[in-house]
Design a protein around this motif. Structure first.
Motif, mmCIF file in Angstrom:
data_model
loop_
_atom_site.group_PDB
_atom_site.id
_atom_site.type_symbol
_atom_site.label_atom_id
_atom_site.label_comp_id
_atom_site.label_asym_id
_atom_site.label_seq_id
_atom_site.Cartn_x
_atom_site.Cartn_y
_atom_site.Cartn_z
ATOM 1 N N ASP A 37 75.315 46.999 10.572
ATOM 2 C CA ASP A 37 76.770 47.081 10.476
ATOM 3 C C ASP A 37 77.412 45.885 11.197
ATOM 4 O OD1 ASP A 37 79.490 47.662 10.687
ATOM 5 O OD2 ASP A 37 79.157 49.779 11.164
ATOM 6 N N PRO A 38 77.989 44.944 10.444
ATOM 7 C CA PRO A 38 78.596 43.760 11.068
ATOM 8 C C PRO A 38 79.677 44.108 12.090
ATOM 9 C CG PRO A 38 78.535 43.515 8.684
ATOM 10 C CD PRO A 38 78.113 44.913 8.991
ATOM 11 N N LYS A 39 80.426 45.186 11.861
ATOM 12 C CA LYS A 39 81.468 45.592 12.810
ATOM 13 C C LYS A 39 80.860 45.986 14.154
ATOM 14 C CE LYS A 39 85.066 47.201 9.650
ATOM 15 N NZ LYS A 39 86.022 46.160 9.952
ATOM 16 N N LYS A 40 79.733 46.700 14.121
ATOM 17 C CA LYS A 40 79.082 47.118 15.371
ATOM 18 C C LYS A 40 78.537 45.914 16.129
ATOM 19 C CE LYS A 40 78.071 51.826 14.110
ATOM 20 N NZ LYS A 40 77.087 52.877 13.922
ATOM 21 N N VAL A 41 78.005 44.943 15.413
ATOM 22 C CA VAL A 41 77.491 43.742 16.080
ATOM 23 C C VAL A 41 78.660 42.945 16.655
ATOM 24 C CG1 VAL A 41 76.122 41.655 15.860
ATOM 25 C CG2 VAL A 41 75.492 43.680 14.543
ATOM 26 N N ALA A 42 79.703 42.743 15.881
ATOM 27 C CA ALA A 42 80.863 41.978 16.345
ATOM 28 C C ALA A 42 81.511 42.647 17.559
ATOM 29 C CB ALA A 42 81.877 41.811 15.212
ATOM 30 N N ALA A 43 81.441 43.961 17.633
ATOM 31 C CA ALA A 43 82.013 44.689 18.766
ATOM 32 C C ALA A 43 81.284 44.388 20.077
ATOM 33 C CB ALA A 43 81.993 46.191 18.493
ATOM 34 N N MET A 44 80.089 43.824 20.001
ATOM 35 C CA MET A 44 79.332 43.459 21.202
ATOM 36 C C MET A 44 79.910 42.209 21.875
ATOM 37 S SD MET A 44 76.977 45.807 21.385
ATOM 38 C CE MET A 44 76.015 45.109 22.704
ATOM 39 N N TYR A 45 80.771 41.489 21.175
ATOM 40 C CA TYR A 45 81.356 40.254 21.681
ATOM 41 C C TYR A 45 82.743 40.536 22.239
ATOM 42 C CZ TYR A 45 77.483 37.991 19.357
ATOM 43 O OH TYR A 45 76.223 37.618 18.985
ATOM 44 N N GLY A 46 82.968 40.155 23.486
ATOM 45 C CA GLY A 46 84.233 40.424 24.150
ATOM 46 C C GLY A 46 85.335 39.459 23.746
ATOM 47 N N PRO A 47 86.538 39.736 24.223
ATOM 48 C CA PRO A 47 87.671 38.848 23.954
ATOM 49 C C PRO A 47 87.365 37.434 24.444
ATOM 50 C CG PRO A 47 88.397 40.870 25.021
ATOM 51 C CD PRO A 47 86.894 40.867 25.071
ATOM 52 N N GLY A 48 87.688 36.457 23.633
ATOM 53 C CA GLY A 48 87.453 35.068 24.009
ATOM 54 C C GLY A 48 86.032 34.589 23.770
ATOM 55 N N ALA A 49 85.214 35.440 23.168
ATOM 56 C CA ALA A 49 83.818 35.054 22.912
ATOM 57 C C ALA A 49 83.759 33.898 21.922
ATOM 58 C CB ALA A 49 83.042 36.248 22.356
ATOM 59 N N VAL A 50 82.736 33.091 22.078
ATOM 60 C CA VAL A 50 82.478 31.986 21.156
ATOM 61 C C VAL A 50 81.052 32.161 20.657
ATOM 62 C CG1 VAL A 50 82.241 29.489 20.901
ATOM 63 C CG2 VAL A 50 84.075 30.436 22.334
ATOM 64 N N ASN A 57 76.840 26.336 10.446
ATOM 65 C CA ASN A 57 77.356 25.237 11.251
ATOM 66 C C ASN A 57 78.757 25.503 11.782
ATOM 67 O OD1 ASN A 57 75.053 23.694 10.925
ATOM 68 N ND2 ASN A 57 75.798 22.793 9.027
ATOM 69 N N LYS A 58 79.334 26.658 11.434
ATOM 70 C CA LYS A 58 80.701 26.969 11.836
ATOM 71 C C LYS A 58 80.713 27.795 13.119
ATOM 72 C CE LYS A 58 84.901 29.273 10.394
ATOM 73 N NZ LYS A 58 85.516 30.241 9.517
ATOM 74 N N VAL A 59 81.408 27.285 14.137
ATOM 75 C CA VAL A 59 81.596 28.016 15.378
ATOM 76 C C VAL A 59 82.583 29.149 15.103
ATOM 77 C CG1 VAL A 59 82.456 27.860 17.748
ATOM 78 C CG2 VAL A 59 81.118 25.984 16.770
ATOM 79 N N ARG A 60 82.277 30.338 15.601
ATOM 80 C CA ARG A 60 83.142 31.508 15.372
ATOM 81 C C ARG A 60 83.821 31.879 16.684
ATOM 82 N NH1 ARG A 60 81.460 32.927 9.925
ATOM 83 N NH2 ARG A 60 79.882 31.333 9.573
ATOM 84 N N THR A 61 85.151 32.014 16.639
ATOM 85 C CA THR A 61 85.903 32.267 17.877
ATOM 86 C C THR A 61 86.781 33.512 17.833
ATOM 87 O OG1 THR A 61 87.687 30.801 17.147
ATOM 88 C CG2 THR A 61 85.933 29.818 18.513
ATOM 89 N N THR A 62 86.824 34.186 16.698
ATOM 90 C CA THR A 62 87.611 35.424 16.617
ATOM 91 C C THR A 62 86.697 36.564 16.203
ATOM 92 O OG1 THR A 62 88.172 35.224 14.261
ATOM 93 C CG2 THR A 62 89.643 34.108 15.838
ATOM 94 N N THR A 63 87.135 37.772 16.462
ATOM 95 C CA THR A 63 86.352 38.943 16.065
ATOM 96 C C THR A 63 86.102 38.927 14.567
ATOM 97 O OG1 THR A 63 87.241 40.234 17.894
ATOM 98 C CG2 THR A 63 86.304 41.475 16.059
ATOM 99 N N GLU A 64 87.118 38.554 13.797
ATOM 100 C CA GLU A 64 86.985 38.528 12.346
ATOM 101 C C GLU A 64 85.948 37.501 11.898
ATOM 102 O OE1 GLU A 64 89.962 38.324 13.986
ATOM 103 O OE2 GLU A 64 90.595 40.391 13.620
ATOM 104 N N GLU A 65 85.962 36.324 12.515
ATOM 105 C CA GLU A 65 84.990 35.288 12.166
ATOM 106 C C GLU A 65 83.572 35.697 12.562
ATOM 107 O OE1 GLU A 65 87.687 31.211 12.507
ATOM 108 O OE2 GLU A 65 86.594 31.929 14.277
#
Length: 80
Positions: A37-50, A57-65
């Motif tokens: 579940d991509p949502k569950k994995v993304a939830a492991m990253y806190g605010p401001g995560a990079v 090759n794309k750096v992701r900086t938002t929960t959506e990304e």
């Protein structure tokens, strides 16, 4: 080539609470991966995560990304 070995010369195993915490956090992250579940994995990253992704090759900086990255990444069935 080992010429001489004495068990008394073996290094002592020392517990490191910081390493144990890192290992525990990795286990939680890996468990999130295993849900698929991509949502569950993304939830492991806190605010401001990079996220510096391994298969993009794309750096992701938002929960959506970050979630978008894991949509594709989880199709590879990653483990550990």
């Amino acid at each position: 080539l080992i010429i001489d070995h004495h068990s008394s010369g073996m290094p002592e195993v020392v517990s490191d609470p910081q390493l144990e915490e890192v290992a525990a956090q990795f286990d939680l992250w890996n468990a999130a991966l295993q849900t698929g579940d991509p949502k569950k994995v993304a939830a492991m990253y806190g605010p401001g995560a990079v996220l510096l992704p391994t298969v993009s090759n794309k750096v992701r900086t938002t929960t959506e990304e970050i979630e978008d990255y894991f949509v594709g990444f989880l199709k590879l069935k990653p483990f550990g």
